[in-house]
Structures are given as C-alpha cells and as structure tokens.
Design an enzyme around this catalytic site. Structure first.
Site, short mmCIF file in Angstrom:
data_model
loop_
_atom_site.label_atom_id
_atom_site.label_comp_id
_atom_site.label_asym_id
_atom_site.label_seq_id
_atom_site.Cartn_x
_atom_site.Cartn_y
_atom_site.Cartn_z
N LYS A 73 -6.63 -4.47 3.27
CA LYS A 73 -7.30 -3.79 3.45
C LYS A 73 -7.82 -3.87 1.83
O LYS A 73 -7.76 -4.45 0.76
CB LYS A 73 -6.59 -2.53 2.95
CG LYS A 73 -7.03 -1.22 2.25
CD LYS A 73 -5.60 0.15 1.83
CE LYS A 73 -6.01 1.19 0.90
NZ LYS A 73 -5.17 2.00 1.77
N ASP B 276 0.38 -1.37 0.09
CA ASP B 276 0.35 0.19 -0.01
C ASP B 276 1.05 1.22 0.33
O ASP B 276 1.54 1.59 0.51
CB ASP B 276 -0.79 0.27 1.33
CG ASP B 276 -1.93 1.13 1.37
OD1 ASP B 276 -1.73 1.66 0.28
OD2 ASP B 276 -3.05 0.92 2.01
N ASP B 277 0.39 2.09 -1.30
CA ASP B 277 1.64 3.26 -1.21
C ASP B 277 3.17 3.40 -1.36
O ASP B 277 4.09 3.77 -1.16
CB ASP B 277 1.98 3.96 -0.14
CG ASP B 277 0.24 5.07 -0.18
OD1 ASP B 277 -0.28 4.60 -1.07
OD2 ASP B 277 -0.58 5.45 1.23
N HIS C 125 2.10 2.30 4.35
CA HIS C 125 0.35 3.61 4.41
C HIS C 125 0.68 4.65 5.45
O HIS C 125 1.22 3.48 6.33
CB HIS C 125 -0.17 3.13 4.09
CG HIS C 125 -2.02 4.11 3.22
ND1 HIS C 125 -2.22 4.84 4.26
CD2 HIS C 125 -2.64 4.09 2.54
CE1 HIS C 125 -3.61 5.85 4.25
NE2 HIS C 125 -3.56 5.51 2.88
N CYS D 163 -5.42 3.99 -4.34
CA CYS D 163 -5.14 2.31 -3.44
C CYS D 163 -6.90 2.05 -4.34
O CYS D 163 -6.50 0.61 -4.32
CB CYS D 163 -4.79 1.98 -2.24
SG CYS D 163 -5.74 3.69 -1.60
N ARG E 107 -7.84 -1.24 -6.68
CA ARG E 107 -8.18 -2.63 -5.76
C ARG E 107 -9.29 -3.16 -6.44
O ARG E 107 -9.33 -3.93 -7.04
CB ARG E 107 -8.82 -2.90 -4.64
CG ARG E 107 -7.08 -2.45 -3.71
CD ARG E 107 -7.46 -1.64 -2.49
NE ARG E 107 -6.62 -2.34 -1.30
CZ ARG E 107 -5.43 -1.80 -1.18
NH1 ARG E 107 -4.86 -0.75 -2.39
NH2 ARG E 107 -4.77 -1.58 -0.23
N LYS F 87 1.57 9.64 -6.32
CA LYS F 87 -0.13 9.09 -5.82
C LYS F 87 -1.57 10.04 -5.56
O LYS F 87 -0.67 11.23 -5.21
CB LYS F 87 0.66 8.68 -4.08
CG LYS F 87 -1.51 8.26 -3.46
CD LYS F 87 -1.40 8.25 -2.48
CE LYS F 87 -3.11 7.12 -1.98
NZ LYS F 87 -2.53 6.90 -0.91
N ASP G 289 0.15 -0.72 -4.68
CA ASP G 289 -0.94 -0.30 -5.68
C ASP G 289 -1.69 0.81 -7.06
O ASP G 289 -1.93 1.67 -6.98
CB ASP G 289 -1.77 -0.03 -4.76
CG ASP G 289 -1.75 0.99 -3.08
OD1 ASP G 289 -0.78 1.65 -3.46
OD2 ASP G 289 -2.64 0.59 -2.14
N ASN G 290 -0.26 2.13 -6.41
CA ASN G 290 -0.10 3.55 -6.66
C ASN G 290 1.46 4.00 -6.55
O ASN G 290 1.84 3.41 -6.23
CB ASN G 290 -1.04 4.49 -6.30
CG ASN G 290 -2.17 4.35 -4.90
OD1 ASN G 290 -2.95 4.23 -4.71
ND2 ASN G 290 -0.35 4.63 -4.01
N HIS H 132 -11.25 -1.82 1.34
CA HIS H 132 -11.55 -0.51 0.81
C HIS H 132 -12.23 -0.23 -0.28
O HIS H 132 -12.31 0.94 -1.55
CB HIS H 132 -10.20 0.46 0.19
CG HIS H 132 -10.36 1.93 0.51
ND1 HIS H 132 -9.21 2.54 0.05
CD2 HIS H 132 -11.38 2.53 0.55
CE1 HIS H 132 -9.16 3.56 -0.18
NE2 HIS H 132 -10.52 3.82 0.76
#
Length: 551
Positions: free
Chosen positions: A140, A45-46, A231, A83, A87, A391, A337-338, A142
C-alpha cells in the site's frame, strides 16, 4: 587510536576525539565481514495493539514471536491516527503537515495539504540510494496517485503498489466507490492485479524476488513490506481462518477483558492498569440476537485468519533471509500503522447502498472475494483494550501500536522497552545504521529538519533515553489533536476544533485517559497549550474540510 590521531593531525586530544567521532558517524555500519546491513521495514495495516501473541493476543503468530524473542518489543510506540499520515511520517521522519499529508485523502494546493509527499521532505529510499542501496517496496502506497507522487519517483527502484487506501484482497474490483477498479502500478507504470493472487501472498512474492536479486548483485537493500492486511475488507483463504472457528463465540466484550489480562501477564502494560470506558456506540454483546452474535463471531474469525496469513508471509521473508545467509546482517523493523480499525461501512449511510449492490455478505459467503466485511468498533476496542478508542482518534488507542525491532545491531533478546518513542524515530535510526548525513537541501529544495531521534542507542544500552521530559510530540488530523510533553498529554477529540476543548491527562498513572486533570493542574495545562500554539503555527495547520472517502 585517539592519541595516534592527535599525533597525526597535531590536534589536542579533545579535538582529536571529536574528529574521530565525526569520522565514525559518517561511516556505514558493517558486520564482521564488512558487509553493509540490509534493512527490512514491515508495516501491517490496521493491526491492533494486542493482536499478536507476544503482545497478549490469542492469534497464532510464531514468526512475529520469533522476531520478538530475538529482539525488542516496544510498548510505547506512537504512530499517527490514520494510515496515509503514518506512512508519510515514517518515510520522512517529519510531521504529516510538513510532509504534505495534513489530511488523509484530501488533495489541495494548500501548503501542508497536498495529498502527496511534499518537496519539504526527503524519503528513506531516496537517501539510502546515495549509499548504494537497492530499494524496493510492495503493498500500500496511499501517498498520492499522480505520476510525480509515485514511489518510483520517491526513491524506490522497484515497486508494486496499490495507490489508494483500500482494495479487494483477491482482485482489482474497487471498494466503496465507482469506477470499480483499484489502481495499481509496477515501477511507476499502471498494471492490473494478477489473476488468482491473494494480496499478502503476492506482495511477499514481489519482495522475495527483489531480495534475491539484490543478493545476487551483492548490494545492500532497503525493502518496505507495506502490507494491506488485516485492513478491511476481511477476506482470506479458509486454511487460515478455519482454525479459529468458534474461538470468538464468547464475544467482543469477553475478548476485550481476556486481551487486557494477557497483555498484563506479558508485561506489555502495568499490573495496576485499568480498562478504560468503552465507546458509547458499542452495543453490549449480551444485547445481540443469536444470529447477530453468529455473524459477529465470523467477522473476528476472518480477521484472525488475515493476521495468521500475515504472520505466515513474514515467515517466508525470514526464511529467505536465512536461506541467503543474510538474516544476521538484516535489521528488521515490524510495526502497525495505527490503532485497530473501527470502520463499519456496511452500516455507513453513504457507502451502504454501494456495498449492498456490489457485494454478497451472506453468512456463508463472508470472507470470499465478492464479500465486503469489516469488524467495527466492537472488535476494535477488544484489540486496543488497554487504551481509549481506536483508529482515527488521537487517543492512545488510536495511536499506540506494536513495534518489534530485531536482527542487525540489536544486542538483546526478548526485551521489553517502555521508552516513549514515535514513528518519526524510525528514519533517523535507519540513517545512523547506514551512515547517512541528513541533507539541508535535496533536489534543489530546502529540506525541513527531522523531528525524530535515532533509536540505535537502545539496541545496546537499556538505560538509554531517546526523548527527555522536554520533548514535544504533537499530531493534528481532521480536527482531532494531541500534544505530549514528558508524561503529560493534552487531547482534543471534539469537532469543530476549538483549543478550549483540550483535556489534560497524566499517562503514567492513566494510560486509558479517563481522568481529565485540566482543572487540577492549570499551570501544566497552560504550558502544554503554549506548546500547542507554537506547534500549530510551525506546521501551518488550517484544517480544510476532509473528503468523504476516508480510509
């Protein structure tokens, strides 16, 4: 075999060959013992483009490096800029508007902006279950907080998930808003965070249990490790971050250059690549006071510690697969994810009062469960050094991420793949591996055709091309937009959205998006604008007003 099939069926050789291909395409891949392959999808994540060492980073990531050594590193893997959007696209192989996530954290009755997965798409676990797969995830979600949006209703047999976009890594104290409780569910039922557990460690514990159970039942599995690290808030045990003490005292400007050069040396970017202009809001390191520099360096130490812990837990997953004797029969896909996360809510006018009232960010307390730290644009740009911004933006820095694929059916070691691919290619790859026919209808609803292509041919043929020069990849999110066709890209990061603000870049010679060629190549520009108009209408973009709670 084709000749024999021709004799059996009475078909001519050409039709017999076509029939054979059809039969083979409908079969699941198996190993030498006839075992259906397991599939493990790991999402950080991130995580920034150059964080891990095999992409040019200085952080200790031996287990991710092992995956890279035994597989393929992709240098042109493109995600969505946020994110939740990513997903939705990864799990469905379709555009975010088609999947219902036109705008992250915005839930409406408007088609394309439902704030949860729509009935126009079907998920990877839903289809894998039709082939007897055990499906589970931890981390996560989301993709909606309602009961019908829960992963338990979207194909996962088992899940332990954080429903929202961010949470404390040590407890369920909410972040950024009241009420101060982050919602979690286990197998669809509300649960509390287990006392004393750290996020990445606990999610890995959950995954290891499900892997073991699937193995005991002799079932193939699809596991989704949807980690929340690194994250914000930046929190991790000292044993993971103390080893980086003092390593970032040179500052983010220096790290940006070092990462850039290391990425060149690793072959991740071309030697003739130049650093793009940085974001105008970033204050030069030399203009900070010594106390400010001290705090900034600690932010990056904590971040590095989180990546270190993430790698440690990925090592635990790899170790379990080896222990059970199924490592060679598992396809492992690792991605971020990004782009790097530039949010700094401590300085955000809306969130700052809440953070100051509920958290202690004194220097000695940074990284503790009651602290709230994020590292901001300055460090994010160091992590996305070859590219522009980070991001949230539809620039290359916001959407180009690390991807490593290793294990089952991957016939190369330590290979760099510079093909342009997207996050929508992952679902078709998994379906081809598992021998799944993509449906036109699912649960009584018409399902939109996937927009990605299988990557399987790349696993054994280095000359394979996934997307030709006419393939169009486009994204719109909260008014920021991009469209790529072949080597060319139009980019719009002006708000409110206006098609006249699109700029034109040629990415092969300008990956940092520094030279706008809009006026130099008007025919190319107009061609991509026409593609944008078709895409805009096809997915139904209306750009509703986003909520204030952006993650």
């Amino acid at each position: 075999m084709v000749a024999e099939l021709s004799l059996i069926t009475g078909y001519p050789l050409r039709r017999a060959f076509a029939l054979l291909l059809l039969v083979l395409s409908s079969m699941s891949f198996c190993d030498a013992q006839g075992n259906t392959p397991h599939i493990l999808l790991i999402a950080a994540d991130d995580l920034a483009y150059t964080d891990i060492s095999s992409y040019g980073g200085e952080i200790d990531t031996p287990h991710l490096d092992e995956l890279a050594t035994n597989g393929i590193r992709f240098t042109q893997f493109h995600t969505a800029p946020y994110c939740a959007v990513t997903r939705a696209m990864v799990l469905t192989g379709n555009n975010n508007h088609v999947a219902g996530m036109g705008s992250q954290d915005l839930s409406t009755t408007v088609k394309g902006y439902e704030g949860q997965l729509s009935n126009r798409v079907v998920t990877i676990p839903q289809l894998l279950k039709t082939k007897g797969y055990s499906t589970f995830m931890a981390g996560k979600w989301h993709l909606g907080t309602s009961k019908e949006a829960n992963p338990h209703e979207k194909g996962f047999d088992h899940s332990f998930v954080m429903l929202e976009g961010a949470a404390n890594h040590y407890n369920d104290v909410g972040v950024l808003r009241e009420p101060a409780i982050s919602p979690y569910t286990e197998d669809g039922q509300p649960v509390h965070w287990p006392e004393g557990k750290y996020s990445t460690d606990h999610y890995t514990d959950q995954l290891l249990q499900h892997i073991t159970q699937a193995h005991k039942r002799s079932k193939p599995f699809f596991g989704f490790a949807a980690y929340t690290s690194p994250h914000w808030p930046l929190q991790v045990d000292e044993k993971h971050w103390k080893k980086y003490s003092g390593q970032y005292n040179g500052g983010y400007d220096s790290l940006r250059v070092v990462r850039f050069e290391r990425a060149k040396n690793a072959g991740i970017i071309d030697q003739n690549t130049t650093l793009p202009d940085r974001h105008p809001d970033v204050i030069p390191w030399r203009d900070l006071t010594p106390e400010e520099q001290k705090i900034e360096a600690r932010k990056m130490e904590l971040y590095a510690g989180m990546v270190d812990n993430l790698d440690f837990n990925i090592g635990r997953l790899i170790g379990k697969l080896k222990e059970l004797g199924i490592y060679e029969n598992t396809l492992i896909i690792f991605m971020s994810d990004n782009g790097a996360a530039a949010e700094d809510f401590v300085k955000h006018p809306y969130f700052e009062p809440y953070i100051k009232a509920h958290f202690n960010n004194d220097y000695e307390n940074m990284g503790q469960p009651d602290s709230y730290v994020s590292y901001g644009k300055q460090w994010a740009e160091a992590g996305s050094a070859p590219f522009k911004y980070f991001k949230g933006f539809t620039t290359e820095g916001g959407m180009t991420a690390p991807l490593i694929i290793s294990g089952y059916s991957v016939n190369y070691r330590d290979r760099l793949e510079k093909n342009f691919i997207t996050l929508m290619d992952i679902a078709p790859t998994i379906y081809e591996i598992a021998g799944i026919d993509y449906p036109a209808v699912y649960n009584g609803h018409e399902i939109k055709e996937m927009k990605g292509e299988s990557l399987l041919s790349l696993f054994s043929d280095p000359d394979s091309i996934i997307h030709d020069e006419d393939y169009v990849f486009a994204i719109e999110h909260r008014g920021y937009a991009m469209l790529r066709k072949g080597d060319w890209k139009i980019l719009n990061i002006s708000r409110p959205f206006d098609p006249s603000n699109f700029e034109l870049y040629r990415l092969s010679s300008d990956p940092g998006e520094q030279e706008n060629l809009k006026d130099k190549y008007p025919d190319r520009y107009n061609d991509l604008l026409s593609e944008w108009d078709r895409f805009y209408k096809e997915v139904g973009i209306i750009t509703p007003t986003p909520s204030s709670s952006e993650h």
